[in-house]
Every structure is written in C-alpha cells, then in structure tokens.
Design an enzyme around this catalytic site. Structure first.
Site, PDB file in Angstrom:
ATOM      1  N   ARG A  16       0.840  -1.209   0.000  1.00 47.57           N
ATOM      2  CA  ARG A  16       0.000   0.000   0.000  1.00 47.57           C
ATOM      3  C   ARG A  16       0.872   1.256   0.000  1.00 47.57           C
ATOM      4  O   ARG A  16       2.048   1.175   0.350  1.00 47.57           O
ATOM      5  CB  ARG A  16      -0.884   0.024   1.251  1.00 47.57           C
ATOM      6  CG  ARG A  16      -2.137  -0.800   1.092  1.00 47.57           C
ATOM      7  CD  ARG A  16      -3.037  -0.628   2.292  1.00 47.57           C
ATOM      8  NE  ARG A  16      -2.909  -1.780   3.171  1.00 47.57           N
ATOM      9  CZ  ARG A  16      -3.100  -1.742   4.488  1.00 47.57           C
ATOM     10  NH1 ARG A  16      -3.374  -0.603   5.092  1.00 47.57           N
ATOM     11  NH2 ARG A  16      -2.985  -2.830   5.210  1.00 47.57           N
ATOM     12  N   GLU A  30      19.373   6.181  12.569  1.00 49.52           N
ATOM     13  CA  GLU A  30      17.920   6.252  12.354  1.00 49.52           C
ATOM     14  C   GLU A  30      17.677   6.253  10.855  1.00 49.52           C
ATOM     15  O   GLU A  30      18.386   6.944  10.102  1.00 49.52           O
ATOM     16  CB  GLU A  30      17.381   7.541  12.985  1.00 49.52           C
ATOM     17  CG  GLU A  30      15.888   7.719  12.829  1.00 49.52           C
ATOM     18  CD  GLU A  30      15.383   9.010  13.486  1.00 49.52           C
ATOM     19  OE1 GLU A  30      16.149   9.653  14.232  1.00 49.52           O
ATOM     20  OE2 GLU A  30      14.224   9.361  13.229  1.00 49.52           O
ATOM     21  N   HIS A  38      14.679   6.206   7.620  1.00 45.39           N
ATOM     22  CA  HIS A  38      13.291   6.324   7.153  1.00 45.39           C
ATOM     23  C   HIS A  38      13.253   6.232   5.634  1.00 45.39           C
ATOM     24  O   HIS A  38      14.105   6.806   4.951  1.00 45.39           O
ATOM     25  CB  HIS A  38      12.691   7.672   7.562  1.00 45.39           C
ATOM     26  CG  HIS A  38      12.583   7.846   9.045  1.00 45.39           C
ATOM     27  ND1 HIS A  38      11.574   7.289   9.783  1.00 45.39           N
ATOM     28  CD2 HIS A  38      13.382   8.503   9.911  1.00 45.39           C
ATOM     29  CE1 HIS A  38      11.742   7.604  11.065  1.00 45.39           C
ATOM     30  NE2 HIS A  38      12.836   8.338  11.166  1.00 45.39           N
TER      31      HIS A  38
HETATM   32  O1  CA2 Z   1       9.355   6.878   6.159  1.00 48.96           O
HETATM   33  C1  CA2 Z   1       9.459   6.012   7.030  1.00 48.96           C
HETATM   34  O2  CA2 Z   1      10.229   5.062   6.946  1.00 48.96           O
HETATM   35  C2  CA2 Z   1       8.533   6.081   8.254  1.00 48.96           C
HETATM   36  O3  CA2 Z   1       9.282   5.635   9.378  1.00 48.96           O
HETATM   37  C3  CA2 Z   1       7.390   5.132   7.963  1.00 48.96           C
HETATM   38  C4  CA2 Z   1       6.314   5.165   9.053  1.00 48.96           C
HETATM   39  C5  CA2 Z   1       5.871   6.589   9.361  1.00 48.96           C
HETATM   40  O4  CA2 Z   1       4.983   6.589  10.458  1.00 48.96           O
HETATM   41  C6  CA2 Z   1       7.052   7.500   9.658  1.00 48.96           C
HETATM   42  O5  CA2 Z   1       6.562   8.806   9.846  1.00 48.96           O
HETATM   43  C7  CA2 Z   1       8.053   7.499   8.538  1.00 48.96           C
HETATM   44  C8  CA2 Z   1       5.091   4.348   8.601  1.00 48.96           C
HETATM   45  C9  CA2 Z   1       5.390   2.915   8.329  1.00 48.96           C
HETATM   46  C10 CA2 Z   1       4.180   2.275   7.728  1.00 48.96           C
HETATM   47  O6  CA2 Z   1       4.554   1.698   6.509  1.00 48.96           O
HETATM   48  C11 CA2 Z   1       3.592   1.352   5.616  1.00 48.96           C
HETATM   49  C12 CA2 Z   1       4.032   0.867   4.405  1.00 48.96           C
HETATM   50  C13 CA2 Z   1       3.134   0.517   3.453  1.00 48.96           C
HETATM   51  C14 CA2 Z   1       1.776   0.616   3.692  1.00 48.96           C
HETATM   52  C15 CA2 Z   1       1.329   1.095   4.891  1.00 48.96           C
HETATM   53  C16 CA2 Z   1       2.245   1.449   5.872  1.00 48.96           C
END
Ligand code: CA2
Length: 153
Positions: free
Chosen positions: A21, A99, A101
């Site tokens: 997603r 860290e 992201h």
């Molecule tokens: O950008 C990143 O790696 C984050 O750590 C991802 C987190 C978000 O809350 C941070 O702000 C930034 C979210 C992870 C959820 O990943 C998903 C991947 C695909 C579909 C739904 C969620």
C-alpha cells in the site's frame, strides 16, 4: 582475524505492509526486498533483520543489540514520533545508532517532524526510499570501523 561486525536492522509498526500500500510514499519494495538490500550493503558483515508491530518487543530488541550487535539501524516507524520508552532504551546503548526512514518525515505532516529517536541517534538517513537502508547500513559499518581504528591507536 578481525571480528565480523553484526548490524541489527530493526523495523517498527506497519512496515510489514511495505510494497502492498501507499507506494507513492514508501515505494514498491517489500520488507523482504529491503532485507536483501541490507544484506548486500553489509558486504559480509552479519545482518540481523527484524520487524515488529509491538513497542515492548522493539524495546527488548534494542536492549539485546547492546550485547549482541556492533551497530543498530532503526526505522522506528510511528514509534519514533511517540515513544519516550524507545528513546530511553536507545539512550542506554553505547553502539552507534543510525535512524532510517524511507520517506522524509520533515517534508510530511507536522506530527512527523518530531523524532524522539533522533535525540539518541548518531545520524539519520531519510527520504531515499529503500535506498535509505543501503546508506544506513553502510554508514553504520563505517562508524564501527572508525571506532575500531580509534581503539587500536
Ligand atoms: O518513512 C518512514 O520510513 C517512516 O518511518 C514510515 C512510518 C511513518 O509513520 C514514519 O513517519 C516514517 C510508517 C510505516 C508504515 O509503513 C507502511 C508501508 C506501506 C503501507 C502502509 C504502511
């Protein structure tokens, strides 16, 4: 023969959904693809790659890293914005912490602009999609190398 470094790559909540997603934000790579990328970036170093949706489990693994890892790469996902418990666990580490992201949280909603994890991180890599992990693993290994060289002079 020098010890082979061990890099823990820990991933927080919902990252198991990667590739299924929101590809416009997180890309098309799955978490298995990201693991393969980390293993390639490690060039022979050992990678311990894990994901959890549970804050306590993530904290247990961070504590484990102090005794079992040479460095930690951490994508805390949303816990980075909320968890003082995770920050406290990270503050107890003496190994380098990178860290990581996929997206650039600073370019997103205001609630993503706070990172408790950053207060304990040696450095941050964000915004390069799955390549953020490649860069983070390489940076972590560089930090391990630097510490080892500094310890031998
Ligand atoms: O950008 C990143 O790696 C984050 O750590 C991802 C987190 C978000 O809350 C941070 O702000 C930034 C979210 C992870 C959820 O990943 C998903 C991947 C695909 C579909 C739904 C969620």
């Amino acid at each position: 023969m020098p010890d082979i470094p061990v890099v823990y790559v820990l991933n927080g909540p919902n990252l198991n959904l990667l590739g299924t997603r929101e590809p416009e934000i997180y890309g098309h790579a799955t978490l298995a693809d990201v693991q393969a990328l980390c293993e390639a970036a490690a060039e022979g170093a050992t990678v311990v790659f894990r994901q959890t949706n549970h804050e306590g489990e993530l904290i247990d693994w961070v504590q484990e890293a102090q005794t079992s890892a040479s460095a930690l790469v951490l994508n805390p996902a949303a816990y980075g914005h909320t968890s003082i418990a995770l920050l406290d666990a990270l503050k107890a580490l003496t190994i380098p912490v990178v860290e990581c992201h996929l997206s650039n949280p600073m370019a997103r909603e205001a609630f993503r602009h706070t990172s408790y994890v950053s207060l304990a991180a040696t450095g941050i890599v964000s915004g390069f999609g799955a390549q953020s992990y490649d860069l983070a693993v390489k940076a972590a290994l560089r930090l391990v190398q630097e510490r080892r060289s500094a310890a031998t002079v």
